[in-house]
Design a protein around this motif. Structure first.
Motif, PDB file in Angstrom:
ATOM      1  N   SER A   1      20.038  19.504  -4.889  1.00  0.00           N
ATOM      2  CA  SER A   1      20.280  19.219  -3.475  1.00  0.00           C
ATOM      3  C   SER A   1      20.308  17.714  -3.240  1.00  0.00           C
ATOM      4  O   SER A   1      19.675  16.940  -3.962  1.00  0.00           O
ATOM      5  CB  SER A   1      19.204  19.865  -2.610  1.00  0.00           C
ATOM      6  N   PHE A   2      21.022  17.326  -2.203  1.00  0.00           N
ATOM      7  CA  PHE A   2      21.067  15.914  -1.822  1.00  0.00           C
ATOM      8  C   PHE A   2      19.677  15.420  -1.458  1.00  0.00           C
ATOM      9  O   PHE A   2      19.288  14.303  -1.813  1.00  0.00           O
ATOM     10  CB  PHE A   2      22.031  15.706  -0.650  1.00  0.00           C
ATOM     11  N   ALA A   3      18.921  16.265  -0.747  1.00  0.00           N
ATOM     12  CA  ALA A   3      17.568  15.879  -0.330  1.00  0.00           C
ATOM     13  C   ALA A   3      16.683  15.609  -1.550  1.00  0.00           C
ATOM     14  O   ALA A   3      15.913  14.647  -1.567  1.00  0.00           O
ATOM     15  CB  ALA A   3      16.944  16.965   0.539  1.00  0.00           C
ATOM     16  N   GLY A   4      16.795  16.443  -2.566  1.00  0.00           N
ATOM     17  CA  GLY A   4      16.002  16.247  -3.781  1.00  0.00           C
ATOM     18  C   GLY A   4      16.382  14.977  -4.522  1.00  0.00           C
ATOM     19  O   GLY A   4      15.519  14.224  -4.981  1.00  0.00           O
ATOM     20  N   VAL A   5      17.671  14.730  -4.617  1.00  0.00           N
ATOM     21  CA  VAL A   5      18.150  13.513  -5.292  1.00  0.00           C
ATOM     22  C   VAL A   5      17.730  12.276  -4.509  1.00  0.00           C
ATOM     23  O   VAL A   5      17.292  11.278  -5.084  1.00  0.00           O
ATOM     24  CB  VAL A   5      19.685  13.563  -5.474  1.00  0.00           C
ATOM     25  N   PHE A   6      17.829  12.348  -3.185  1.00  0.00           N
ATOM     26  CA  PHE A   6      17.441  11.219  -2.339  1.00  0.00           C
ATOM     27  C   PHE A   6      15.946  10.943  -2.455  1.00  0.00           C
ATOM     28  O   PHE A   6      15.525   9.784  -2.564  1.00  0.00           O
ATOM     29  CB  PHE A   6      17.841  11.489  -0.883  1.00  0.00           C
ATOM     30  N   ARG A   7      15.133  12.004  -2.455  1.00  0.00           N
ATOM     31  CA  ARG A   7      13.680  11.819  -2.605  1.00  0.00           C
ATOM     32  C   ARG A   7      13.348  11.235  -3.974  1.00  0.00           C
ATOM     33  O   ARG A   7      12.455  10.395  -4.096  1.00  0.00           O
ATOM     34  CB  ARG A   7      12.950  13.144  -2.417  1.00  0.00           C
ATOM     35  N   LEU A   8      14.048  11.694  -5.013  1.00  0.00           N
ATOM     36  CA  LEU A   8      13.821  11.140  -6.347  1.00  0.00           C
ATOM     37  C   LEU A   8      14.177   9.656  -6.371  1.00  0.00           C
ATOM     38  O   LEU A   8      13.447   8.848  -6.959  1.00  0.00           O
ATOM     39  CB  LEU A   8      14.625  11.915  -7.392  1.00  0.00           C
ATOM     40  N   ALA A   9      15.261   9.300  -5.707  1.00  0.00           N
ATOM     41  CA  ALA A   9      15.657   7.884  -5.637  1.00  0.00           C
ATOM     42  C   ALA A   9      14.595   7.064  -4.908  1.00  0.00           C
ATOM     43  O   ALA A   9      14.252   5.952  -5.341  1.00  0.00           O
ATOM     44  CB  ALA A   9      17.007   7.757  -4.936  1.00  0.00           C
ATOM     45  N   ILE A  10      14.057   7.608  -3.831  1.00  0.00           N
ATOM     46  CA  ILE A  10      12.979   6.926  -3.098  1.00  0.00           C
ATOM     47  C   ILE A  10      11.744   6.790  -3.983  1.00  0.00           C
ATOM     48  O   ILE A  10      11.090   5.745  -4.009  1.00  0.00           O
ATOM     49  CB  ILE A  10      12.628   7.692  -1.799  1.00  0.00           C
ATOM     50  N   THR A  11      11.430   7.862  -4.730  1.00  0.00           N
ATOM     51  CA  THR A  11      10.251   7.867  -5.603  1.00  0.00           C
ATOM     52  C   THR A  11      10.354   6.800  -6.686  1.00  0.00           C
ATOM     53  O   THR A  11       9.345   6.269  -7.118  1.00  0.00           O
ATOM     54  CB  THR A  11      10.067   9.264  -6.241  1.00  0.00           C
TER      55      THR A  11
ATOM     56  N   LEU B   1       8.842   7.512   6.340  1.00  0.00           N
ATOM     57  CA  LEU B   1       8.161   8.607   7.037  1.00  0.00           C
ATOM     58  C   LEU B   1       9.098   9.324   8.014  1.00  0.00           C
ATOM     59  O   LEU B   1       9.040  10.549   8.150  1.00  0.00           O
ATOM     60  CB  LEU B   1       6.921   8.096   7.765  1.00  0.00           C
ATOM     61  N   ILE B   2       9.945   8.581   8.695  1.00  0.00           N
ATOM     62  CA  ILE B   2      10.874   9.193   9.641  1.00  0.00           C
ATOM     63  C   ILE B   2      11.893  10.076   8.910  1.00  0.00           C
ATOM     64  O   ILE B   2      12.295  11.124   9.418  1.00  0.00           O
ATOM     65  CB  ILE B   2      11.575   8.112  10.492  1.00  0.00           C
ATOM     66  N   LEU B   3      12.289   9.668   7.723  1.00  0.00           N
ATOM     67  CA  LEU B   3      13.278  10.441   6.962  1.00  0.00           C
ATOM     68  C   LEU B   3      12.740  11.784   6.447  1.00  0.00           C
ATOM     69  O   LEU B   3      13.519  12.726   6.257  1.00  0.00           O
ATOM     70  CB  LEU B   3      13.778   9.624   5.767  1.00  0.00           C
ATOM     71  N   GLN B   4      11.437  11.897   6.229  1.00  0.00           N
ATOM     72  CA  GLN B   4      10.879  13.078   5.570  1.00  0.00           C
ATOM     73  C   GLN B   4      11.190  14.403   6.273  1.00  0.00           C
ATOM     74  O   GLN B   4      11.624  15.349   5.613  1.00  0.00           O
ATOM     75  CB  GLN B   4       9.373  12.917   5.351  1.00  0.00           C
ATOM     76  N   PRO B   5      10.980  14.549   7.588  1.00  0.00           N
ATOM     77  CA  PRO B   5      11.294  15.851   8.204  1.00  0.00           C
ATOM     78  C   PRO B   5      12.778  16.210   8.101  1.00  0.00           C
ATOM     79  O   PRO B   5      13.128  17.368   7.925  1.00  0.00           O
ATOM     80  CB  PRO B   5      10.878  15.693   9.663  1.00  0.00           C
ATOM     81  N   PHE B   6      13.629  15.198   8.196  1.00  0.00           N
ATOM     82  CA  PHE B   6      15.066  15.460   8.103  1.00  0.00           C
ATOM     83  C   PHE B   6      15.463  15.836   6.674  1.00  0.00           C
ATOM     84  O   PHE B   6      16.331  16.688   6.469  1.00  0.00           O
ATOM     85  CB  PHE B   6      15.850  14.259   8.620  1.00  0.00           C
ATOM     86  N   LEU B   7      14.813  15.236   5.698  1.00  0.00           N
ATOM     87  CA  LEU B   7      15.047  15.640   4.309  1.00  0.00           C
ATOM     88  C   LEU B   7      14.528  17.062   4.057  1.00  0.00           C
ATOM     89  O   LEU B   7      15.124  17.808   3.282  1.00  0.00           O
ATOM     90  CB  LEU B   7      14.393  14.644   3.345  1.00  0.00           C
ATOM     91  N   ASP B   8      13.426  17.428   4.711  1.00  0.00           N
ATOM     92  CA  ASP B   8      12.916  18.800   4.599  1.00  0.00           C
ATOM     93  C   ASP B   8      13.923  19.802   5.144  1.00  0.00           C
ATOM     94  O   ASP B   8      14.165  20.846   4.527  1.00  0.00           O
ATOM     95  CB  ASP B   8      11.588  18.954   5.346  1.00  0.00           C
ATOM     96  N   ILE B   9      14.505  19.499   6.297  1.00  0.00           N
ATOM     97  CA  ILE B   9      15.508  20.388   6.892  1.00  0.00           C
ATOM     98  C   ILE B   9      16.723  20.494   5.979  1.00  0.00           C
ATOM     99  O   ILE B   9      17.235  21.595   5.724  1.00  0.00           O
ATOM    100  CB  ILE B   9      15.922  19.879   8.291  1.00  0.00           C
ATOM    101  N   LEU B  10      17.168  19.376   5.453  1.00  0.00           N
ATOM    102  CA  LEU B  10      18.308  19.369   4.542  1.00  0.00           C
ATOM    103  C   LEU B  10      18.000  20.144   3.265  1.00  0.00           C
ATOM    104  O   LEU B  10      18.834  20.907   2.773  1.00  0.00           O
ATOM    105  CB  LEU B  10      18.714  17.927   4.222  1.00  0.00           C
ATOM    106  N   ALA B  11      16.797  19.981   2.740  1.00  0.00           N
ATOM    107  CA  ALA B  11      16.402  20.707   1.524  1.00  0.00           C
ATOM    108  C   ALA B  11      16.375  22.209   1.787  1.00  0.00           C
ATOM    109  O   ALA B  11      16.784  23.003   0.937  1.00  0.00           O
ATOM    110  CB  ALA B  11      15.038  20.224   1.043  1.00  0.00           C
TER     111      ALA B  11
END
Length: 135
Positions: A36-46, A17-27
């Motif tokens: 994007s790194f944020a998209g790849v990271f979210r996919l990895a989390i998913t 949950l803490i990572l989500q806003p920072f991933l939004d900013i990065l995206a």
């Protein structure tokens, strides 16, 4: 190293949950890139969190059944896209994955943690996320 792994293991929803806003900013900063790194990271989390849940939940059969139901709905969505005719299949699957991200994580955390642990981690995460978003 073992302390870090134990902390991550016991606070996985808090960290996510803490990572989500920072991933939004990065995206947002990488919105012109195809990948994007944020998209790849979210996919990895998913992918990683449901797999982690599969191995460490005590209610494995119910979790597998839940994931199969979600997978069946996803397959039906893709098949329906073929039925009506795709204008952009890649964009549709990307959007499907964005929607499934929250659903998969929600069900994974429900099977991974007890209610009290979930509430505590969410409350702590909100104390960090809300000011981060405000800033």
């Amino acid at each position: 190293m073992k302390k870090i792994l134990n902390f991550v293991k016991s606070n996985l929803i808090l960290i996510t949950l803490i990572l989500q806003p920072f991933l939004d900013i990065l995206a947002y900063a990488q919105n012109r890139l195809r990948l994007s790194f944020a998209g790849v990271f979210r996919l990895a989390i998913t992918v990683a969190i449901p797999l982690y849940t599969l191995f460490f939940t005590k209610k494995r059969k119910k979790f597998i059944l839940t994931m199969c139901i979600i997978g069946a709905f996803s397959c039906l969505h893709v098949l329906n896209g073929f039925r009506v005719g795709y204008t952009n299949m890649v964009a549709d699957v990307k959007y499907l994955l964005l929607v499934l991200h929250a659903v998969l994580l929600a069900f994974s955390f429900m099977f991974l943690y007890e209610k009290e642990e979930l509430e505590k981690q969410i409350q702590n995460a909100l104390k960090i996320v809300i000011p981060s978003i405000a800033i």
